[in-house]
Design an enzyme around this catalytic site. Structure first.
Site, PDB file in Angstrom:
ATOM      1  N   ASP A 105     -19.075  29.012 -89.386  1.00 47.41           N
ATOM      2  CA  ASP A 105     -20.422  29.566 -89.508  1.00 47.41           C
ATOM      3  C   ASP A 105     -21.416  29.102 -88.446  1.00 47.41           C
ATOM      4  O   ASP A 105     -22.552  29.590 -88.404  1.00 47.41           O
ATOM      5  CB  ASP A 105     -20.973  29.268 -90.917  1.00 47.41           C
ATOM      6  CG  ASP A 105     -20.956  27.773 -91.262  1.00 47.41           C
ATOM      7  OD1 ASP A 105     -21.122  26.938 -90.357  1.00 47.41           O
ATOM      8  OD2 ASP A 105     -20.760  27.448 -92.451  1.00 47.41           O
ATOM      9  N   HIS A 120     -11.305  26.031 -86.699  1.00 47.58           N
ATOM     10  CA  HIS A 120     -10.940  27.383 -87.119  1.00 47.58           C
ATOM     11  C   HIS A 120     -11.718  28.461 -86.369  1.00 47.58           C
ATOM     12  O   HIS A 120     -11.786  29.599 -86.819  1.00 47.58           O
ATOM     13  CB  HIS A 120     -11.123  27.538 -88.638  1.00 47.58           C
ATOM     14  CG  HIS A 120     -10.176  26.673 -89.430  1.00 47.58           C
ATOM     15  ND1 HIS A 120     -10.256  26.509 -90.793  1.00 47.58           N
ATOM     16  CD2 HIS A 120      -9.116  25.933 -89.049  1.00 47.58           C
ATOM     17  CE1 HIS A 120      -9.292  25.701 -91.213  1.00 47.58           C
ATOM     18  NE2 HIS A 120      -8.594  25.322 -90.168  1.00 47.58           N
ATOM     19  N   CYS A 128     -10.838  38.583 -76.431  1.00 48.80           N
ATOM     20  CA  CYS A 128      -9.971  39.755 -76.446  1.00 48.80           C
ATOM     21  C   CYS A 128      -8.544  39.359 -76.804  1.00 48.80           C
ATOM     22  O   CYS A 128      -8.142  38.213 -76.642  1.00 48.80           O
ATOM     23  CB  CYS A 128     -10.046  40.507 -75.125  1.00 48.80           C
ATOM     24  SG  CYS A 128      -9.227  39.716 -73.745  1.00 48.80           S
ATOM     25  N   CYS A 148     -12.840  44.799 -74.158  1.00 52.26           N
ATOM     26  CA  CYS A 148     -13.173  43.744 -73.203  1.00 52.26           C
ATOM     27  C   CYS A 148     -13.230  44.390 -71.815  1.00 52.26           C
ATOM     28  O   CYS A 148     -12.749  45.507 -71.617  1.00 52.26           O
ATOM     29  CB  CYS A 148     -12.084  42.691 -73.264  1.00 52.26           C
ATOM     30  SG  CYS A 148     -12.235  41.358 -72.076  1.00 52.26           S
ATOM     31  N   CYS A 150     -11.400  43.772 -69.515  1.00 51.97           N
ATOM     32  CA  CYS A 150     -10.021  43.960 -69.045  1.00 51.97           C
ATOM     33  C   CYS A 150      -9.332  45.119 -69.781  1.00 51.97           C
ATOM     34  O   CYS A 150      -8.165  45.414 -69.546  1.00 51.97           O
ATOM     35  CB  CYS A 150      -9.220  42.673 -69.214  1.00 51.97           C
ATOM     36  SG  CYS A 150      -8.871  42.251 -70.930  1.00 51.97           S
ATOM     37  N   GLY A 187     -17.129  17.802 -98.101  1.00 52.27           N
ATOM     38  CA  GLY A 187     -17.057  19.176 -98.601  1.00 52.27           C
ATOM     39  C   GLY A 187     -15.806  19.946 -98.231  1.00 52.27           C
ATOM     40  O   GLY A 187     -15.863  21.127 -97.948  1.00 52.27           O
ATOM     41  N   THR A 188     -14.676  19.258 -98.258  1.00 55.60           N
ATOM     42  CA  THR A 188     -13.425  20.002 -98.058  1.00 55.60           C
ATOM     43  C   THR A 188     -12.454  19.695 -99.192  1.00 55.60           C
ATOM     44  O   THR A 188     -12.398  18.570 -99.685  1.00 55.60           O
ATOM     45  CB  THR A 188     -12.774  19.702 -96.682  1.00 55.60           C
ATOM     46  OG1 THR A 188     -11.536  20.411 -96.591  1.00 55.60           O
ATOM     47  CG2 THR A 188     -12.541  18.230 -96.449  1.00 55.60           C
ATOM     48  N   ASN A 213     -18.150  14.525-101.882  1.00 59.63           N
ATOM     49  CA  ASN A 213     -17.715  15.731-102.582  1.00 59.63           C
ATOM     50  C   ASN A 213     -18.098  15.578-104.052  1.00 59.63           C
ATOM     51  O   ASN A 213     -17.975  14.483-104.596  1.00 59.63           O
ATOM     52  CB  ASN A 213     -16.180  15.873-102.447  1.00 59.63           C
ATOM     53  CG  ASN A 213     -15.694  17.290-102.707  1.00 59.63           C
ATOM     54  OD1 ASN A 213     -16.022  17.896-103.720  1.00 59.63           O
ATOM     55  ND2 ASN A 213     -14.897  17.812-101.787  1.00 59.63           N
ATOM     56  N   PRO A 214     -18.547  16.646-104.704  1.00 60.12           N
ATOM     57  CA  PRO A 214     -18.845  16.513-106.141  1.00 60.12           C
ATOM     58  C   PRO A 214     -17.578  16.332-106.977  1.00 60.12           C
ATOM     59  O   PRO A 214     -17.648  15.897-108.123  1.00 60.12           O
ATOM     60  CB  PRO A 214     -19.547  17.823-106.493  1.00 60.12           C
ATOM     61  CG  PRO A 214     -19.298  18.755-105.376  1.00 60.12           C
ATOM     62  CD  PRO A 214     -18.912  17.955-104.173  1.00 60.12           C
TER      63      PRO A 214
HETATM   64  N1  APR Z   1     -21.360  19.337-101.148  1.00 62.07           N
HETATM   65  C1  APR Z   1     -20.158  18.795-100.862  1.00 62.07           C
HETATM   66  N2  APR Z   1     -18.998  19.333-101.255  1.00 62.07           N
HETATM   67  C2  APR Z   1     -19.040  20.476-101.959  1.00 62.07           C
HETATM   68  C3  APR Z   1     -20.247  21.110-102.289  1.00 62.07           C
HETATM   69  C4  APR Z   1     -21.453  20.492-101.860  1.00 62.07           C
HETATM   70  N3  APR Z   1     -22.660  21.006-102.108  1.00 62.07           N
HETATM   71  N4  APR Z   1     -19.964  22.223-102.994  1.00 62.07           N
HETATM   72  C5  APR Z   1     -18.632  22.300-103.093  1.00 62.07           C
HETATM   73  N5  APR Z   1     -18.062  21.244-102.465  1.00 62.07           N
HETATM   74  C6  APR Z   1     -16.652  20.946-102.284  1.00 62.07           C
HETATM   75  C7  APR Z   1     -15.723  21.464-103.352  1.00 62.07           C
HETATM   76  O1  APR Z   1     -15.623  20.519-104.417  1.00 62.07           O
HETATM   77  C8  APR Z   1     -14.410  21.610-102.586  1.00 62.07           C
HETATM   78  O2  APR Z   1     -13.686  20.390-102.598  1.00 62.07           O
HETATM   79  O3  APR Z   1     -16.254  21.618-101.097  1.00 62.07           O
HETATM   80  C9  APR Z   1     -14.863  21.903-101.160  1.00 62.07           C
HETATM   81  C10 APR Z   1     -14.666  23.333-100.716  1.00 62.07           C
HETATM   82  O4  APR Z   1     -13.295  23.599-100.652  1.00 62.07           O
HETATM   83  P1  APR Z   1     -12.694  24.929-100.001  1.00 62.07           P
HETATM   84  O5  APR Z   1     -13.417  26.111-100.549  1.00 62.07           O
HETATM   85  O6  APR Z   1     -11.236  24.844-100.181  1.00 62.07           O
HETATM   86  O7  APR Z   1     -13.104  24.833 -98.460  1.00 62.07           O
HETATM   87  P2  APR Z   1     -12.346  24.127 -97.257  1.00 62.07           P
HETATM   88  O8  APR Z   1     -11.758  22.828 -97.664  1.00 62.07           O
HETATM   89  O9  APR Z   1     -13.317  24.138 -96.117  1.00 62.07           O
HETATM   90  O10 APR Z   1     -11.194  25.153 -96.952  1.00 62.07           O
HETATM   91  C11 APR Z   1     -10.385  24.917 -95.853  1.00 62.07           C
HETATM   92  O11 APR Z   1      -9.256  26.998 -96.151  1.00 62.07           O
HETATM   93  O12 APR Z   1      -9.207  29.285 -96.546  1.00 62.07           O
HETATM   94  C12 APR Z   1      -9.148  28.297 -95.593  1.00 62.07           C
HETATM   95  O13 APR Z   1      -9.654  28.564 -93.316  1.00 62.07           O
HETATM   96  C13 APR Z   1     -10.266  28.411 -94.567  1.00 62.07           C
HETATM   97  O14 APR Z   1     -11.464  26.668 -93.382  1.00 62.07           O
HETATM   98  C14 APR Z   1     -10.991  27.085 -94.657  1.00 62.07           C
HETATM   99  C15 APR Z   1      -9.924  26.182 -95.202  1.00 62.07           C
END
Ligand code: APR
Length: 244
Positions: A105, A120, A128, A148, A150, A187-188, A213-214
């Site tokens: 984003d 990503h 292209c 493009c 090209c 947040g992953t 992370n929550p």
């Molecule tokens: N703050 C912190 N963490 C948060 C919040 C917040 N406000 N809200 C949600 N989360 C956490 C969730 O608990 C979860 O663990 O963010 C995480 C989001 O997980 P995913 O939706 O799986 O996102 P991500 O880990 O970025 O996904 C990885 O998956 O589909 C593919 O390519 C896509 O880049 C993406 C990859």
């Protein structure tokens, strides 16, 4: 939580290099749904095969082009939140801060972070098919992919399912994490490889691993500390604690 924040703040303050691995969670408070949510919410009917693979694009270029175009326009309107800005502030306090993001984003750059590895790709950019020529200035609202210079068809500069991550970005990410003092994982869900292996790589090379992370994730097990909460709340509190 306050004690944990103090411990982590101390670690961060004495670090020479911090790597921050971010996922969809950090952008949630900017109004962009996470992937796991997307499967039940707005994008419940998101068909990855048709919309996010090379085969899908080649089968129906206008469909995929328009889907990404709509998302790009929506995302271009969103603003970074307090979590993104806290990471910008972190940069001013530490010799080296590298943001490694799975998000497409562009919000880290919009907030002002300077050293960003986009694992990503970016929905704001195009390239292209044939030669990978980059192109960022593409009008919104086109009904089908433009060409493009090209002659090849443009595509969004994102990593689709089944595609390899950009080699250079991935190599640098592992290298930076391998020499970091602290790895902040924000947040992953830690489910998607190879990004999900980065915290473990840091831990094996002696980094202190902090998760924000929550919820608990597979990364929690190897993390030295879980700061449980929303990144837009926890990260600013961490910065405030570092200033104490
Ligand atoms: N703050 C912190 N963490 C948060 C919040 C917040 N406000 N809200 C949600 N989360 C956490 C969730 O608990 C979860 O663990 O963010 C995480 C989001 O997980 P995913 O939706 O799986 O996102 P991500 O880990 O970025 O996904 C990885 O998956 O589909 C593919 O390519 C896509 O880049 C993406 C990859």
């Amino acid at each position: 939580m306050q004690e944990q924040l103090k411990t982590v703040a101390r670690r961060l303050k004495s670090a020479g290099k911090i790597c921050v691995l971010t996922g969809a969670g950090i952008s949630k408070e900017s109004g962009i749904p996470t992937f796991r949510e997307a499967q039940t919410g707005l994008w419940a009917n998101f068909d990855a095969e048709r919309l996010a693979t090379i085969q899908g694009y080649l089968a129906d270029p206008p469909l995929v082009w328009q889907w990404y175009d709509t998302r790009r326009v929506g995302i271009a309107d969103t603003q970074p939140n307090a979590g993104h800005y806290a990471l910008v502030e972190l940069e001013s306090m530490i010799p080296s801060v590298v943001i490694i993001t799975q998000n497409i984003d562009g919000l880290h750059a919009k907030a002002g972070s300077r050293d960003i590895i986009e694992l990503h790709g970016s929905i704001l950019k195009y390239r292209c098919f044939d030669a990978g020529h980059p192109q960022s200035d593409v009008a919104a609202g086109l009904k089908e992919p433009p060409q493009c210079r090209c002659g090849s068809m443009l595509r969004p500069d994102v990593v689709w399912f089944g595609e390899a991550l950009p080699q250079e970005a991935l190599e640098r990410a592992f290298q930076e994490v391998g020499s970091a003092d602290v790895v902040l994982v924000v947040g992953t869900s830690g489910l998607v490889q190879p990004a999900a292996s980065l915290p473990d790589h840091g831990a094996r090379n002696g980094a202190f691993i902090v998760e924000v992370n929550p919820e608990e994730t597979p990364i929690t097990e190897i993390a030295d500390c879980l700061l449980q909460g929303l990144s837009g709340t926890v990260l600013p509190r961490l910065i405030a604690e570092m200033k104490e």
